[in-house]
Design an enzyme around this catalytic site. Structure first.
Site, PDB file in Angstrom:
ATOM      1  N   HIS A 120     -32.771  -9.716   4.888  1.00 52.77           N
ATOM      2  CA  HIS A 120     -32.147  -9.075   5.744  1.00 52.77           C
ATOM      3  C   HIS A 120     -31.129  -8.225   5.444  1.00 52.77           C
ATOM      4  O   HIS A 120     -29.999  -8.522   4.914  1.00 52.77           O
ATOM      5  CB  HIS A 120     -31.602 -10.113   6.861  1.00 52.77           C
ATOM      6  CG  HIS A 120     -31.067  -9.667   8.073  1.00 52.77           C
ATOM      7  ND1 HIS A 120     -29.616  -9.976   8.447  1.00 52.77           N
ATOM      8  CD2 HIS A 120     -31.440  -8.995   9.057  1.00 52.77           C
ATOM      9  CE1 HIS A 120     -29.362  -9.327   9.585  1.00 52.77           C
ATOM     10  NE2 HIS A 120     -30.497  -8.709  10.018  1.00 52.77           N
ATOM     11  N   HIS A 167     -26.310  -0.367   9.994  1.00 50.82           N
ATOM     12  CA  HIS A 167     -26.851  -0.948  10.951  1.00 50.82           C
ATOM     13  C   HIS A 167     -25.900  -0.702  12.313  1.00 50.82           C
ATOM     14  O   HIS A 167     -26.336  -0.565  13.407  1.00 50.82           O
ATOM     15  CB  HIS A 167     -26.269  -2.614  10.774  1.00 50.82           C
ATOM     16  CG  HIS A 167     -26.472  -3.472  11.913  1.00 50.82           C
ATOM     17  ND1 HIS A 167     -25.582  -3.835  12.729  1.00 50.82           N
ATOM     18  CD2 HIS A 167     -27.643  -4.220  12.604  1.00 50.82           C
ATOM     19  CE1 HIS A 167     -26.110  -4.575  14.001  1.00 50.82           C
ATOM     20  NE2 HIS A 167     -27.132  -4.887  13.685  1.00 50.82           N
TER      21      HIS A 167
HETATM   22 MG    MG Z   1     -31.992  -5.006  11.931  1.00 44.34          MG
END
Ligand code: MG
Length: 258
Positions: free
Chosen positions: A9, A52
């Site tokens: 991730h 992000h």
């Molecule tokens: Mg993401």
């Protein structure tokens, strides 16, 4: 031993600054990692960049929002120092730089990071970078925003798409169908074994996020061998998947004369 596919991730973001090339290089050192998940937005001059948050404060030390800055401005920011001084000087990568780094080694889950009213052009810019490198078979485009996925489908129907969701609405099947998604990216707390099995049996890949606890990794991995596990800590998955074997070896070691 569990053999689920492991998705790092934002790269190996438990150890290196998320969404940087350093986090991708570290992820590539873990044999179990087959996929990385990254977040992509557009700079004000239309370049897809990997970050992000919509705002720059947390990971880039800047102020304001990503899409108000040109690539040149974003490149001056330090995307590593917030994590550790060892990573000071890491830059916000462009999608192109990141794809060049992992091409042929990792598959890439590219999250189209957009708001419902500001997704236009993102899918097109992402697909262009993917096509330039002939990586159509090595990526999946994912988003919380169905319209962004529809845009992707209109431009490149053959590139896989995935819907990201943190609930389990009754019309989930229909929502997946509407954007032609073959992947469901869902919060791990929302799934159980029956749901995972029935979804995979319908031909939809399922990825659960974001799982960092060894016990939960094992629970999820045992639900279905094809369930994809998305984690900040691929090193823990490495351990989790072979935990019984490790325990067994530890017991045998006591009986060995060396
Ligand atoms: Mg993401």
């Amino acid at each position: 031993m569990l053999n689920n596919r492991c998705v790092a991730h934002r790269g190996f973001s438990g150890a290196a600054p998320e969404n940087t090339l350093a986090a991708m290089r570290l992820a590539m050192k873990i044999r179990e990692v087959e996929w990385i998940e990254i977040d992509v937005q557009l700079s004000s001059d239309g370049v897809p960049v990997v970050i992000h948050d919509f705002t720059l404060g947390r990971t880039a030390g800047g102020s304001g929002i990503v899409r108000d800055h040109t690539l040149a401005e974003l490149k001056k920011m330090d995307a590593g120092r917030w994590k550790s001084r060892w990573y000071a000087g890491e830059r916000i990568p462009t999608l192109g730089e990141l794809l060049d780094e992992v091409r042929g080694r990792l598959k890439v889950n590219i999250e189209l990071k957009a708001k419902a009213d500001s997704y236009t052009g993102l899918a097109a810019a992402v697909l262009k970078e993917v096509a330039l490198r002939k990586m159509e078979q090595d990526v999946v485009l994912t988003s919380f925003i169905p319209d962004a996925l529809l845009e992707a489908r209109a431009l490149a129907p053959g590139v896989r798409r995935g819907l990201i969701i943190d609930t389990r609405p009754p019309d989930l099947e229909q929502r997946l169908e509407e954007c032609g998604c073959k992947l469901l990216s869902i919060a791990h707390g929302k799934v159980d074994a029956a749901f995972v099995r029935s979804t995979i049996e319908r031909g939809i890949d399922v990825m659960v996020w974001t799982v960092d606890h060894i016990r939960r990794m094992r629970e999820l991995g045992s639900m279905h061998p094809d369930l994809m596990i998305c984690t900040n800590r691929p090193d823990r998955w490495q351990l989790a998947r072979k935990l019984p074997e490790i325990r067994e070896r530890a017991i045998w070691r006591r009986w060995m004369p060396f």
